[in-house]
Design a protein around this motif. Structure first.
Motif, PDB file in Angstrom:
ATOM      1  N   LYS A 185     -16.040 -30.871   9.956  1.00 30.45           N
ATOM      2  CA  LYS A 185     -15.508 -29.518   9.954  1.00 30.45           C
ATOM      3  C   LYS A 185     -13.979 -29.560   9.971  1.00 30.45           C
ATOM      4  N   GLY A 186     -13.384 -28.693   9.127  1.00 29.85           N
ATOM      5  CA  GLY A 186     -11.927 -28.644   9.053  1.00 29.85           C
ATOM      6  C   GLY A 186     -11.327 -29.549   8.002  1.00 29.85           C
ATOM      7  N   ASP A 187     -12.164 -30.329   7.301  1.00 25.74           N
ATOM      8  CA  ASP A 187     -11.664 -31.226   6.262  1.00 25.74           C
ATOM      9  C   ASP A 187     -11.525 -30.500   4.928  1.00 25.74           C
ATOM     10  N   CYS A 188     -10.685 -31.060   4.070  1.00 24.40           N
ATOM     11  CA  CYS A 188     -10.580 -30.643   2.672  1.00 24.40           C
ATOM     12  C   CYS A 188     -10.855 -31.862   1.804  1.00 24.40           C
ATOM     13  N   VAL A 189     -11.957 -31.839   1.094  1.00 15.36           N
ATOM     14  CA  VAL A 189     -12.299 -32.919   0.174  1.00 15.36           C
ATOM     15  C   VAL A 189     -11.461 -32.742  -1.089  1.00 15.36           C
ATOM     16  N   VAL A 190     -10.622 -33.723  -1.391  1.00 19.89           N
ATOM     17  CA  VAL A 190      -9.758 -33.675  -2.575  1.00 19.89           C
ATOM     18  C   VAL A 190     -10.287 -34.686  -3.585  1.00 19.89           C
ATOM     19  N   ILE A 191     -10.750 -34.195  -4.722  1.00 18.41           N
ATOM     20  CA  ILE A 191     -11.262 -35.084  -5.772  1.00 18.41           C
ATOM     21  C   ILE A 191     -10.352 -34.930  -6.990  1.00 18.41           C
ATOM     22  N   ARG A 192      -9.671 -35.995  -7.341  1.00 19.13           N
ATOM     23  CA  ARG A 192      -8.692 -35.926  -8.436  1.00 19.13           C
ATOM     24  C   ARG A 192      -9.011 -36.958  -9.519  1.00 19.13           C
ATOM     25  N   PHE A 193      -8.237 -36.913 -10.598  1.00 16.40           N
ATOM     26  CA  PHE A 193      -8.491 -37.729 -11.780  1.00 16.40           C
ATOM     27  C   PHE A 193      -9.870 -37.445 -12.361  1.00 16.40           C
ATOM     28  N   GLU A 194     -10.286 -36.176 -12.247  1.00 18.16           N
ATOM     29  CA  GLU A 194     -11.531 -35.713 -12.866  1.00 18.16           C
ATOM     30  C   GLU A 194     -11.257 -34.540 -13.814  1.00 18.16           C
ATOM     31  N   GLY A 195      -9.989 -34.360 -14.205  1.00 18.02           N
ATOM     32  CA  GLY A 195      -9.633 -33.257 -15.099  1.00 18.02           C
ATOM     33  C   GLY A 195     -10.010 -33.550 -16.541  1.00 18.02           C
ATOM     34  N   PRO A 196      -9.606 -32.657 -17.468  1.00 13.47           N
ATOM     35  CA  PRO A 196      -9.951 -32.862 -18.883  1.00 13.47           C
ATOM     36  C   PRO A 196      -9.510 -34.224 -19.409  1.00 13.47           C
ATOM     37  N   LYS A 197      -8.254 -34.620 -19.113  1.00 15.51           N
ATOM     38  CA  LYS A 197      -7.762 -35.917 -19.576  1.00 15.51           C
ATOM     39  C   LYS A 197      -8.146 -37.049 -18.629  1.00 15.51           C
ATOM     40  N   GLY A 198      -8.040 -36.801 -17.336  1.00 11.72           N
ATOM     41  CA  GLY A 198      -8.230 -37.865 -16.358  1.00 11.72           C
ATOM     42  C   GLY A 198      -9.667 -38.267 -16.162  1.00 11.72           C
TER      43      GLY A 198
END
Length: 554
Positions: free
Chosen positions: A423-436
């Motif tokens: 609780k209270g966390d923010c899951v950040v998932i990156r390099f999953e965009g159109p190019k990445g």
């Protein structure tokens, strides 16, 4: 007729010989030739029955004096492709579908097209082709799936996985939900991406009323397909083309309906891509402007308990929602549709109204005064981010959370299922965009696991990827610029504080600019993920999610 260039005159004797080889008679060759684009296959539940839809369309074309000629289009099942490498191919399929239809319709000049999609990327891909080619065209989808027992749907299965992993249900209950939640053919029940786009096709004006809500298994769906086959002949006779129908006001109508329905965030990718084919701009600012003035009138799964077939269709469907918006001057009534009538004419002549105000609320009694989607900005998303605010709990609308950072979806999913997200966390998932990504994968697995474990009112998820329409909770996608384009999301570190304020349309990384500049100096990007020719080509050509992840124009 457009088809005359391949069938008229002595110099086209060889062409007619090849048409005759198809079994066409001289009379059939002389009639208008209608391309019937069928995306049927045996892997997508929303498409497995489209052969019957195509046969009904062809019957309608023949009854109205035309000659139907069927050809195929590909289709990806996002549910089956979810949460593994297959999802990288879903969004690229949208543009491949549009391109392949262009190839077929230009190589074989049809007089008109009937486009038969149903699932997520096929609907926008076919709409893109219709506007690009600008020959008479009409869309008729395969229709939505019925909900399962106790109003379950595909999202129920994904969330049940999280419930099972957190010990909330037994393996037997998971198996029961698995076997019953998707009871048959059709686009997955709920206001997910496919059903959203099929509904919006009505508002755009390129599909007949009922396209988004008549059940896949209903005889009315077959009748609708026959009517579409008949109506394409009217459009051909009168030379009414998609760009005669789709205008700047149609853009507004589509976005307004999207906001009233509480549609999928994927529409923020698909509608700009569709309208760009007609050189009609649709920016994130337009989405936000329309959202601020258009109330949310429906709470359809996953945002609420109602479903497309059982509830929205019974309550009057898309025409009923549009009638309420029109009555309150929230959409334009003068826009032409494939019915041959304007929005206003159709609603007035058919006495369209809401049949159940529990399902479709009135403007005077909305679920919320603003639309279902909000556009956020801040130092972590300077060009914008998207959230389905109608599916966010009150507790999460304003919240400061602690970042836990992952460079791919699988790692985040593993952390969620093994109890590493609190609780209270923010899951950040990156390099999953159109190019990445490449391919901008949907994150339904992680968001459903969070919801299934009972954390959706306490955990935020942000990503430069995207979400299924089945996602609920504080799930913020389309972070732009994406990490692979040098966006600030690449600089987030574990333990950073991230503040969400939906009312203020704000998403901020609470780290000083000086610290971010220092991090940027020492930053090293991970290796590109594109391994195959199609993904490498896609990563090279695709633009930002903020512009609909369309290909570069030049």
């Amino acid at each position: 007729m457009r088809s005359d260039i391949m069938k008229k005159g002595k110099e086209r004797a060889a062409h007619r010989s090849l048409l005759a080889a198809l079994g066409l008679t001289k009379k059939e060759i002389e009639r208008p030739l209608i391309g019937v684009v069928n995306s049927a296959n045996e892997i997508v539940p929303g498409h497995i029955h489209l052969g019957k839809i195509a046969e009904a369309v062809k019957a309608g074309v023949r009854a109205a004096g035309g000659t139907p000629i069927e050809f195929p289009a590909i289709a990806v099942c996002d549910g089956i492709a979810m949460n593994h490498e297959g999802m990288r191919y879903s969004l690229p399929s949208r543009d491949l579908i549009a391109d392949s239809i262009e190839i077929m319709a230009m190589a074989h000049p049809f007089d008109g097209l009937v486009l038969i999609p149903n699932c997520d990327k096929v609907v926008p891909g076919m709409l893109m082709a219709a506007l690009r080619l600008n020959i008479p065209a009409i869309v008729v989808s395969g229709g939505p799936m019925q909900a399962g027992p106790n109003a379950t749907d595909l999202n129920s299965v994904f969330e049940a996985i999280g419930k099972y992993n957190s010990g909330k249900i037994a393996e037997e209950e998971l198996a029961r939900i698995e076997e019953s939640a998707c009871p048959g053919c059709g686009s997955c029940s709920g206001m997910f991406t496919a059903n959203t786009m099929n509904c919006l096709s009505e508002a755009i004006g390129l599909a007949l009323p009922g396209n988004g809500t008549i059940p896949a298994t209903s005889a009315a769906r077959i009748r609708l397909a026959k009517e579409a086959g008949e109506q394409i002949m009217v459009l051909v006779e009168k030379n009414i083309c998609p760009r005669d129908i789709v205008t700047e006001k149609s853009v507004h109508n589509a976005v307004a309906l999207d906001m009233a329905l509480g549609g999928s965030t994927n529409t923020v990718l698909h509608l700009p891509a569709v309208f760009s084919e007609a050189n009609l701009p649709l920016t994130l600012d337009i989405f936000d402007k329309v959202s601020r003035i258009t109330p949310n009138l429906c709470k359809l799964s996953p945002a609420g308990k109602h479903h497309i077939v059982e509830d929205l269709h019974r309550a009057g469907g898309v025409p009923a929602v549009m009638s309420e918006l029109l009555k309150n001057n929230l959409i334009f009534g003068g826009e032409l549709t494939v019915t041959g009538k304007s929005v206003q004419q159709y609603i007035t002549e058919n006495n369209i109204k809401i049949l159940d105000t529990e399902v479709i609320h009135t403007v005077d009694n909305p679920y919320s005064k603003q639309g279902g989607i909000a556009i956020l900005r801040g130092n972590i998303a300077p060009l914008g981010a998207v959230v389905k605010q109608s599916a966010v709990s009150a507790e999460m609308r304003t919240r400061t959370t602690t970042a836990k950072v992952f460079d791919k979806e699988e790692d985040a999913m593993q952390a969620i299922l093994t109890g590493k997200i609190q609780k209270g966390d923010c899951v950040v998932i990156r390099f999953e965009g159109p190019k990445g990504g490449p391919g901008m994968r949907e994150m339904l697995g992680p968001t459903s696991a969070i919801a299934g474990m009972g954390l959706d009112k306490d955990v935020m998820l942000i990503t430069d990827g995207r979400f299924s329409g089945a996602t609920r909770g504080a799930s913020i996608g389309h972070i732009s610029p994406e990490a692979a384009e040098g966006g600030p999301i690449r600089l987030v570190e574990n333990g950073d504080q991230i503040k969400l304020d939906i009312e203020a349309r704000s998403l901020k990384l609470l780290v000083s600019q000086e610290e971010l500049e220092e991090r940027a100096k020492n930053y090293q990007a991970p290796a590109p993920k594109a391994k195959t020719p199609i993904l490498r080509r896609y990563a090279k050509l695709v633009t930002s999610a903020a512009t609909g992840a369309i290909y570069e124009k030049d």
